[in-house]
Scaffold this motif. Structure first.
Motif, PDB file in Angstrom:
ATOM      1  N   ASN A 114       3.741 -12.221  -9.831  1.00 51.30           N
ATOM      2  CA  ASN A 114       3.935 -11.709 -11.188  1.00 51.30           C
ATOM      3  C   ASN A 114       3.362 -10.308 -11.322  1.00 51.30           C
ATOM      4  O   ASN A 114       2.567  -9.867 -10.491  1.00 51.30           O
ATOM      5  N   ARG A 115       3.773  -9.632 -12.356  1.00 48.48           N
ATOM      6  CA  ARG A 115       3.421  -8.222 -12.512  1.00 48.48           C
ATOM      7  C   ARG A 115       1.922  -7.991 -12.597  1.00 48.48           C
ATOM      8  O   ARG A 115       1.411  -7.030 -12.023  1.00 48.48           O
ATOM      9  N   GLU A 116       1.207  -8.857 -13.296  1.00 49.09           N
ATOM     10  CA  GLU A 116      -0.228  -8.642 -13.467  1.00 49.09           C
ATOM     11  C   GLU A 116      -0.966  -8.718 -12.135  1.00 49.09           C
ATOM     12  O   GLU A 116      -1.742  -7.825 -11.788  1.00 49.09           O
ATOM     13  N   SER A 117      -0.742  -9.798 -11.390  1.00 49.53           N
ATOM     14  CA  SER A 117      -1.486  -9.969 -10.131  1.00 49.53           C
ATOM     15  C   SER A 117      -1.044  -8.949  -9.083  1.00 49.53           C
ATOM     16  O   SER A 117      -1.873  -8.467  -8.301  1.00 49.53           O
ATOM     17  N   THR A 118       0.232  -8.601  -9.068  1.00 51.11           N
ATOM     18  CA  THR A 118       0.714  -7.642  -8.082  1.00 51.11           C
ATOM     19  C   THR A 118       0.154  -6.252  -8.346  1.00 51.11           C
ATOM     20  O   THR A 118      -0.358  -5.594  -7.432  1.00 51.11           O
ATOM     21  N   VAL A 119       0.221  -5.792  -9.577  1.00 49.04           N
ATOM     22  CA  VAL A 119      -0.326  -4.465  -9.889  1.00 49.04           C
ATOM     23  C   VAL A 119      -1.830  -4.455  -9.651  1.00 49.04           C
ATOM     24  O   VAL A 119      -2.381  -3.490  -9.087  1.00 49.04           O
ATOM     25  N   GLU A 120      -2.521  -5.524 -10.024  1.00 44.89           N
ATOM     26  CA  GLU A 120      -3.964  -5.603  -9.786  1.00 44.89           C
ATOM     27  C   GLU A 120      -4.275  -5.534  -8.296  1.00 44.89           C
ATOM     28  O   GLU A 120      -5.212  -4.835  -7.872  1.00 44.89           O
ATOM     29  N   ALA A 121      -3.501  -6.231  -7.480  1.00 42.36           N
ATOM     30  CA  ALA A 121      -3.715  -6.204  -6.029  1.00 42.36           C
ATOM     31  C   ALA A 121      -3.519  -4.795  -5.477  1.00 42.36           C
ATOM     32  O   ALA A 121      -4.307  -4.336  -4.636  1.00 42.36           O
ATOM     33  N   ILE A 122      -2.496  -4.106  -5.928  1.00 39.10           N
ATOM     34  CA  ILE A 122      -2.259  -2.726  -5.472  1.00 39.10           C
ATOM     35  C   ILE A 122      -3.439  -1.841  -5.886  1.00 39.10           C
ATOM     36  O   ILE A 122      -3.928  -1.025  -5.092  1.00 39.10           O
ATOM     37  N   GLN A 123      -3.905  -2.007  -7.109  1.00 36.09           N
ATOM     38  CA  GLN A 123      -5.042  -1.224  -7.595  1.00 36.09           C
ATOM     39  C   GLN A 123      -6.288  -1.454  -6.745  1.00 36.09           C
ATOM     40  O   GLN A 123      -7.059  -0.521  -6.507  1.00 36.09           O
ATOM     41  N   HIS A 124      -6.509  -2.675  -6.286  1.00 37.27           N
ATOM     42  CA  HIS A 124      -7.664  -2.981  -5.436  1.00 37.27           C
ATOM     43  C   HIS A 124      -7.478  -2.441  -4.019  1.00 37.27           C
ATOM     44  O   HIS A 124      -8.446  -2.073  -3.360  1.00 37.27           O
ATOM     45  N   LEU A 125      -6.248  -2.416  -3.569  1.00 32.42           N
ATOM     46  CA  LEU A 125      -5.943  -2.044  -2.189  1.00 32.42           C
ATOM     47  C   LEU A 125      -5.985  -0.542  -1.951  1.00 32.42           C
ATOM     48  O   LEU A 125      -6.502  -0.079  -0.924  1.00 32.42           O
ATOM     49  N   LEU A 126      -5.466   0.247  -2.874  1.00 34.34           N
ATOM     50  CA  LEU A 126      -5.358   1.687  -2.641  1.00 34.34           C
ATOM     51  C   LEU A 126      -6.689   2.379  -2.339  1.00 34.34           C
ATOM     52  O   LEU A 126      -6.736   3.231  -1.446  1.00 34.34           O
ATOM     53  N   PRO A 127      -7.794   2.041  -3.019  1.00 34.90           N
ATOM     54  CA  PRO A 127      -9.050   2.712  -2.688  1.00 34.90           C
ATOM     55  C   PRO A 127      -9.572   2.442  -1.274  1.00 34.90           C
ATOM     56  O   PRO A 127     -10.291   3.261  -0.716  1.00 34.90           O
ATOM     57  N   VAL A 128      -9.216   1.307  -0.684  1.00 41.59           N
ATOM     58  CA  VAL A 128      -9.696   0.975   0.659  1.00 41.59           C
ATOM     59  C   VAL A 128      -8.645   1.238   1.737  1.00 41.59           C
ATOM     60  O   VAL A 128      -8.892   0.979   2.914  1.00 41.59           O
ATOM     61  N   LEU A 129      -7.506   1.767   1.348  1.00 39.22           N
ATOM     62  CA  LEU A 129      -6.442   2.099   2.300  1.00 39.22           C
ATOM     63  C   LEU A 129      -6.817   3.381   3.045  1.00 39.22           C
ATOM     64  O   LEU A 129      -7.282   4.347   2.438  1.00 39.22           O
ATOM     65  N   LYS A 130      -6.619   3.396   4.353  1.00 35.58           N
ATOM     66  CA  LYS A 130      -6.935   4.581   5.142  1.00 35.58           C
ATOM     67  C   LYS A 130      -6.022   5.741   4.747  1.00 35.58           C
ATOM     68  O   LYS A 130      -4.928   5.535   4.193  1.00 35.58           O
ATOM     69  N   THR A 131      -6.440   6.941   5.049  1.00 39.06           N
ATOM     70  CA  THR A 131      -5.597   8.115   4.849  1.00 39.06           C
ATOM     71  C   THR A 131      -4.348   7.967   5.711  1.00 39.06           C
ATOM     72  O   THR A 131      -4.441   7.603   6.880  1.00 39.06           O
ATOM     73  N   ASN A 132      -3.198   8.195   5.142  1.00 36.89           N
ATOM     74  CA  ASN A 132      -1.873   8.034   5.756  1.00 36.89           C
ATOM     75  C   ASN A 132      -1.483   6.566   5.951  1.00 36.89           C
ATOM     76  O   ASN A 132      -0.460   6.280   6.571  1.00 36.89           O
ATOM     77  N   GLY A 133      -2.282   5.659   5.420  1.00 35.53           N
ATOM     78  CA  GLY A 133      -1.926   4.247   5.455  1.00 35.53           C
ATOM     79  C   GLY A 133      -0.851   3.939   4.428  1.00 35.53           C
ATOM     80  O   GLY A 133      -0.656   4.682   3.464  1.00 35.53           O
ATOM     81  N   LEU A 134      -0.153   2.823   4.635  1.00 32.68           N
ATOM     82  CA  LEU A 134       0.958   2.440   3.766  1.00 32.68           C
ATOM     83  C   LEU A 134       0.762   1.066   3.146  1.00 32.68           C
ATOM     84  O   LEU A 134       0.309   0.135   3.814  1.00 32.68           O
ATOM     85  N   VAL A 135       1.148   0.969   1.894  1.00 34.47           N
ATOM     86  CA  VAL A 135       1.350  -0.307   1.226  1.00 34.47           C
ATOM     87  C   VAL A 135       2.858  -0.407   1.013  1.00 34.47           C
ATOM     88  O   VAL A 135       3.453   0.459   0.362  1.00 34.47           O
ATOM     89  N   VAL A 136       3.478  -1.418   1.585  1.00 33.30           N
ATOM     90  CA  VAL A 136       4.919  -1.597   1.472  1.00 33.30           C
ATOM     91  C   VAL A 136       5.189  -2.841   0.644  1.00 33.30           C
ATOM     92  O   VAL A 136       4.709  -3.931   0.966  1.00 33.30           O
TER      93      VAL A 136
END
Length: 188
Positions: A114-136
């Motif tokens: 659902n939109r809430e959990s998915t957007v929240e997960a992306i928000q948590h993931l982006l700060p710990v994603l390496k430089t040039n890393g991808l979220v697909v």
């Protein structure tokens, strides 16, 4: 030749993930992406495989049973709670992640991302994603609730700073029945 959605998602991730990194399968489903990620990061890497359904975790374990990779941690929890699990395992940097939005293929179609959990997960993931890393994100939106999630994820991704992220949308526009598409977010 144009790649289908899943092949292109895997191509993008394989191009950006290094051996030995920690990666996330935010919706492990039937295990196809988990197995792919396990092979990409190799024995020295780690895959965190999330799902809210025990059936999906079992399906993924079955898909991996013939594999020699023991680098997968299964997490029966929402991807929205990713930060808790990353901290518990002392993971400070993630090499990449994949989401397949929608429902478990051949499973209960009323249990959906659902939109809430998915957007929240992306928000948590982006700060710990390496430089040039991808979220697909592979966006399946032809089910009840799918359009709401699709619009929320698109809105969120389109509003990310272009100084910090590149955001790509890839999909076939002449296919019938709400074809899935990809949103890829690359950290700059």
């Amino acid at each position: 030749m144009l790649m289908n959605i899943i092949n292109y998602a895997h191509y993008l991730l394989e191009s950006s993930i290094d051996k030995g990194e920690t990666v996330v399968d935010a919706t492990c489903g039937n295990g196809h992406d988990t197995l792919f990620l396990s092979r990409v990061v190799g024995q020295s890497g780690k895959v965190l495989a999330f799902d809210i359904q025990e059936e999906a975790i079992e399906n993924t374990k079955q898909a991996l049973s013939e594999s020699s990779y023991a680098n997968v941690s299964f997490i029966l929890d929402s991807h929205a709670n990713m930060t808790t699990h990353l901290k518990a395992q002392n993971i400070e940097l993630v090499g990449g992640a994949i989401f397949n939005l929608g429902y478990l293929p051949k499973g209960d179609k009323t249990i959906i991302t659902n939109r809430e959990s998915t957007v929240e997960a992306i928000q948590h993931l982006l700060p710990v994603l390496k430089t040039n890393g991808l979220v697909v994100l592979v966006v399946y939106h032809g089910h009840e609730g799918g359009k709401d999630e699709m619009h929320a994820v698109l809105k969120y991704a389109m509003n990310l700073s272009q100084r910090s992220y590149h955001v790509l949308q890839y999909g076939f526009i002449n296919q019938q029945n709400n074809p899935p598409f990809i949103i890829a977010i690359q950290k700059r």
